[in-house]
Design a protein around this motif. Structure first.
Motif, PDB file in Angstrom:
ATOM      1  N   SER A   1       0.824  -1.206   0.000  1.00  0.00           N
ATOM      2  CA  SER A   1       0.000   0.000   0.000  1.00  0.00           C
ATOM      3  C   SER A   1       0.861   1.259   0.000  1.00  0.00           C
ATOM      4  O   SER A   1       1.996   1.272   0.432  1.00  0.00           O
ATOM      5  N   VAL A   2       0.258   2.316  -0.525  1.00  0.00           N
ATOM      6  CA  VAL A   2       0.918   3.596  -0.665  1.00  0.00           C
ATOM      7  C   VAL A   2       0.228   4.582   0.267  1.00  0.00           C
ATOM      8  O   VAL A   2      -0.992   4.587   0.378  1.00  0.00           O
ATOM      9  N   ASP A   3       1.000   5.429   0.938  1.00  0.00           N
ATOM     10  CA  ASP A   3       0.419   6.451   1.796  1.00  0.00           C
ATOM     11  C   ASP A   3      -0.067   7.593   0.908  1.00  0.00           C
ATOM     12  O   ASP A   3       0.724   8.232   0.228  1.00  0.00           O
ATOM     13  N   VAL A   4      -1.378   7.844   0.902  1.00  0.00           N
ATOM     14  CA  VAL A   4      -1.979   8.889   0.085  1.00  0.00           C
ATOM     15  C   VAL A   4      -2.360  10.045   0.997  1.00  0.00           C
ATOM     16  O   VAL A   4      -3.090   9.857   1.965  1.00  0.00           O
ATOM     17  N   PRO A   5      -1.866  11.257   0.708  1.00  0.00           N
ATOM     18  CA  PRO A   5      -2.194  12.396   1.570  1.00  0.00           C
ATOM     19  C   PRO A   5      -3.685  12.710   1.542  1.00  0.00           C
ATOM     20  O   PRO A   5      -4.369  12.443   0.559  1.00  0.00           O
ATOM     21  N   SER A   6      -4.166  13.301   2.631  1.00  0.00           N
ATOM     22  CA  SER A   6      -5.584  13.610   2.725  1.00  0.00           C
ATOM     23  C   SER A   6      -5.812  14.784   3.657  1.00  0.00           C
ATOM     24  O   SER A   6      -5.078  14.967   4.623  1.00  0.00           O
ATOM     25  N   ARG A   7      -6.849  15.570   3.370  1.00  0.00           N
ATOM     26  CA  ARG A   7      -7.247  16.632   4.305  1.00  0.00           C
ATOM     27  C   ARG A   7      -8.217  16.083   5.345  1.00  0.00           C
ATOM     28  O   ARG A   7      -8.633  16.788   6.251  1.00  0.00           O
ATOM     29  N   VAL A   8      -8.587  14.806   5.205  1.00  0.00           N
ATOM     30  CA  VAL A   8      -9.507  14.138   6.122  1.00  0.00           C
ATOM     31  C   VAL A   8      -8.704  13.147   6.959  1.00  0.00           C
ATOM     32  O   VAL A   8      -8.012  12.285   6.420  1.00  0.00           O
ATOM     33  N   SER A   9      -8.792  13.267   8.279  1.00  0.00           N
ATOM     34  CA  SER A   9      -8.049  12.367   9.165  1.00  0.00           C
ATOM     35  C   SER A   9      -8.665  10.966   9.120  1.00  0.00           C
ATOM     36  O   SER A   9      -9.822  10.794   8.728  1.00  0.00           O
ATOM     37  N   PRO A  10      -7.909   9.955   9.546  1.00  0.00           N
ATOM     38  CA  PRO A  10      -8.482   8.604   9.613  1.00  0.00           C
ATOM     39  C   PRO A  10      -9.732   8.546  10.500  1.00  0.00           C
ATOM     40  O   PRO A  10     -10.676   7.822  10.195  1.00  0.00           O
ATOM     41  N   GLU A  11      -9.758   9.328  11.579  1.00  0.00           N
ATOM     42  CA  GLU A  11     -10.925   9.349  12.461  1.00  0.00           C
ATOM     43  C   GLU A  11     -12.139   9.944  11.732  1.00  0.00           C
ATOM     44  O   GLU A  11     -13.251   9.430  11.829  1.00  0.00           O
ATOM     45  N   GLN A  12     -11.920  11.042  11.002  1.00  0.00           N
ATOM     46  CA  GLN A  12     -13.010  11.639  10.222  1.00  0.00           C
ATOM     47  C   GLN A  12     -13.480  10.682   9.132  1.00  0.00           C
ATOM     48  O   GLN A  12     -14.671  10.588   8.850  1.00  0.00           O
ATOM     49  N   SER A  13     -12.551   9.973   8.541  1.00  0.00           N
ATOM     50  CA  SER A  13     -12.888   8.997   7.505  1.00  0.00           C
ATOM     51  C   SER A  13     -13.799   7.906   8.069  1.00  0.00           C
ATOM     52  O   SER A  13     -14.779   7.496   7.433  1.00  0.00           O
ATOM     53  N   THR A  14     -13.495   7.451   9.271  1.00  0.00           N
ATOM     54  CA  THR A  14     -14.345   6.464   9.936  1.00  0.00           C
ATOM     55  C   THR A  14     -15.720   7.046  10.223  1.00  0.00           C
ATOM     56  O   THR A  14     -16.748   6.397  10.012  1.00  0.00           O
ATOM     57  N   ASP A  15     -15.758   8.288  10.684  1.00  0.00           N
ATOM     58  CA  ASP A  15     -17.021   8.983  10.956  1.00  0.00           C
ATOM     59  C   ASP A  15     -17.862   9.120   9.680  1.00  0.00           C
ATOM     60  O   ASP A  15     -19.074   8.911   9.699  1.00  0.00           O
ATOM     61  N   VAL A  16     -17.209   9.477   8.579  1.00  0.00           N
ATOM     62  CA  VAL A  16     -17.883   9.583   7.276  1.00  0.00           C
ATOM     63  C   VAL A  16     -18.527   8.246   6.926  1.00  0.00           C
ATOM     64  O   VAL A  16     -19.691   8.177   6.509  1.00  0.00           O
ATOM     65  N   THR A  17     -17.789   7.180   7.107  1.00  0.00           N
ATOM     66  CA  THR A  17     -18.269   5.835   6.766  1.00  0.00           C
ATOM     67  C   THR A  17     -19.490   5.445   7.600  1.00  0.00           C
ATOM     68  O   THR A  17     -20.499   4.977   7.058  1.00  0.00           O
ATOM     69  N   ILE A  18     -19.405   5.637   8.891  1.00  0.00           N
ATOM     70  CA  ILE A  18     -20.507   5.261   9.788  1.00  0.00           C
ATOM     71  C   ILE A  18     -21.758   6.074   9.469  1.00  0.00           C
ATOM     72  O   ILE A  18     -22.863   5.532   9.384  1.00  0.00           O
ATOM     73  N   TYR A  19     -21.579   7.374   9.254  1.00  0.00           N
ATOM     74  CA  TYR A  19     -22.723   8.230   8.942  1.00  0.00           C
ATOM     75  C   TYR A  19     -23.353   7.839   7.600  1.00  0.00           C
ATOM     76  O   TYR A  19     -24.579   7.758   7.486  1.00  0.00           O
ATOM     77  N   ALA A  20     -22.512   7.578   6.592  1.00  0.00           N
ATOM     78  CA  ALA A  20     -23.026   7.179   5.280  1.00  0.00           C
ATOM     79  C   ALA A  20     -23.840   5.889   5.389  1.00  0.00           C
ATOM     80  O   ALA A  20     -24.916   5.763   4.793  1.00  0.00           O
ATOM     81  N   MET A  21     -23.360   4.935   6.158  1.00  0.00           N
ATOM     82  CA  MET A  21     -24.095   3.676   6.319  1.00  0.00           C
ATOM     83  C   MET A  21     -25.430   3.906   7.023  1.00  0.00           C
ATOM     84  O   MET A  21     -26.410   3.222   6.743  1.00  0.00           O
ATOM     85  N   GLY A  22     -25.475   4.890   7.910  1.00  0.00           N
ATOM     86  CA  GLY A  22     -26.719   5.221   8.601  1.00  0.00           C
ATOM     87  C   GLY A  22     -27.763   5.851   7.694  1.00  0.00           C
ATOM     88  O   GLY A  22     -28.952   5.897   8.044  1.00  0.00           O
ATOM     89  N   LEU A  23     -27.351   6.314   6.523  1.00  0.00           N
ATOM     90  CA  LEU A  23     -28.289   6.925   5.568  1.00  0.00           C
ATOM     91  C   LEU A  23     -28.879   5.919   4.580  1.00  0.00           C
ATOM     92  O   LEU A  23     -29.698   6.284   3.741  1.00  0.00           O
ATOM     93  N   VAL A  24     -28.453   4.662   4.684  1.00  0.00           N
ATOM     94  CA  VAL A  24     -29.028   3.614   3.823  1.00  0.00           C
ATOM     95  C   VAL A  24     -30.539   3.592   4.035  1.00  0.00           C
ATOM     96  O   VAL A  24     -31.024   3.639   5.171  1.00  0.00           O
ATOM     97  N   GLY A  25     -31.278   3.577   2.934  1.00  0.00           N
ATOM     98  CA  GLY A  25     -32.739   3.588   2.995  1.00  0.00           C
ATOM     99  C   GLY A  25     -33.338   4.956   2.706  1.00  0.00           C
ATOM    100  O   GLY A  25     -34.536   5.075   2.456  1.00  0.00           O
ATOM    101  N   THR A  26     -32.519   6.018   2.711  1.00  0.00           N
ATOM    102  CA  THR A  26     -33.008   7.356   2.376  1.00  0.00           C
ATOM    103  C   THR A  26     -33.391   7.373   0.892  1.00  0.00           C
ATOM    104  O   THR A  26     -32.650   6.858   0.061  1.00  0.00           O
ATOM    105  N   PRO A  27     -34.524   7.952   0.540  1.00  0.00           N
ATOM    106  CA  PRO A  27     -34.956   7.946  -0.868  1.00  0.00           C
ATOM    107  C   PRO A  27     -33.985   8.670  -1.798  1.00  0.00           C
ATOM    108  O   PRO A  27     -33.322   9.635  -1.401  1.00  0.00           O
ATOM    109  N   TYR A  28     -33.918   8.185  -3.038  1.00  0.00           N
ATOM    110  CA  TYR A  28     -33.164   8.855  -4.084  1.00  0.00           C
ATOM    111  C   TYR A  28     -33.997  10.033  -4.590  1.00  0.00           C
ATOM    112  O   TYR A  28     -35.204   9.928  -4.751  1.00  0.00           O
TER     113      TYR A  28
END
Length: 168
Positions: A37-64
């Motif tokens: 694996s390669v280290d890819v720079p990001s403006r989003v921390s690993p903790e924020q990335s985890t938060d993004v993931t959890i929140y996105a999964m919580g939106l499953v079922g929201t209408p398109y």
């Protein structure tokens, strides 16, 4: 040919890699691990990335909804990404999938992490996007009449698309 010597295994792997590069098909997602694996720079921390993931999964079922960008009004694919990243990482992504294609850093398949963007391009222009949530899965708002859902990158439909990963 025996493969019990490191040179033999390396030769077989190198030959397979060279042969696979000769095809004309676009790159596909592979669920096989690559430990370089390669280290890819990001403006989003690993903790924020985890938060993004959890929140996105919580939106499953929201209408398109085409043009939608809130849980109350519904989401299209880029509206979902924009809402999630603003709410959980304080980052403002571009509004369209075409603009998301150049946002952040390109991420090799062997370096993806939860929260990275997944972009699908039947040709060279991205037409759909989602948020990678791990284990070969992603959350997205797929189509009119549907809902935000969790899908697998290796499903029969998505695995036929050219897939790119981006990290904000």
């Amino acid at each position: 040919m025996t493969l019990d010597k490191p040179f033999g295994i390396t030769t077989v792997i190198l030959a397979a890699a060279l042969l696979s590069a000769c095809g004309t098909a676009p790159p596909r997602y592979s669920a096989l691990p690559d430990y370089s694996s390669v280290d890819v720079p990001s403006r989003v921390s690993p903790e924020q990335s985890t938060d993004v993931t959890i929140y996105a999964m919580g939106l499953v079922g929201t209408p398109y909804r085409y043009g939608g960008n809130t849980p109350d009004s519904g989401f299209d694919c880029s509206g979902l990404i924009g809402h999630v990243y603003r709410a959980r990482a304080g980052v403002q992504p571009p509004r369209t999938v075409a603009q998301l294609q150049d946002w952040g850093q390109s991420v090799p398949n062997n370096s993806i992490r939860t929260g990275d963007l997944v972009l699908f391009s039947p040709r060279n222009q991205a037409t759909h996007a989602g948020i990678y949530v791990g284990n070969g899965r992603f959350v997205h708002a797929p189509s009119t009449g549907g809902v935000v859902r969790l899908d697998r990158l290796d499903s029969s439909y998505w695995s036929r698309q050219q897939i790119a990963f981006r990290r904000p």
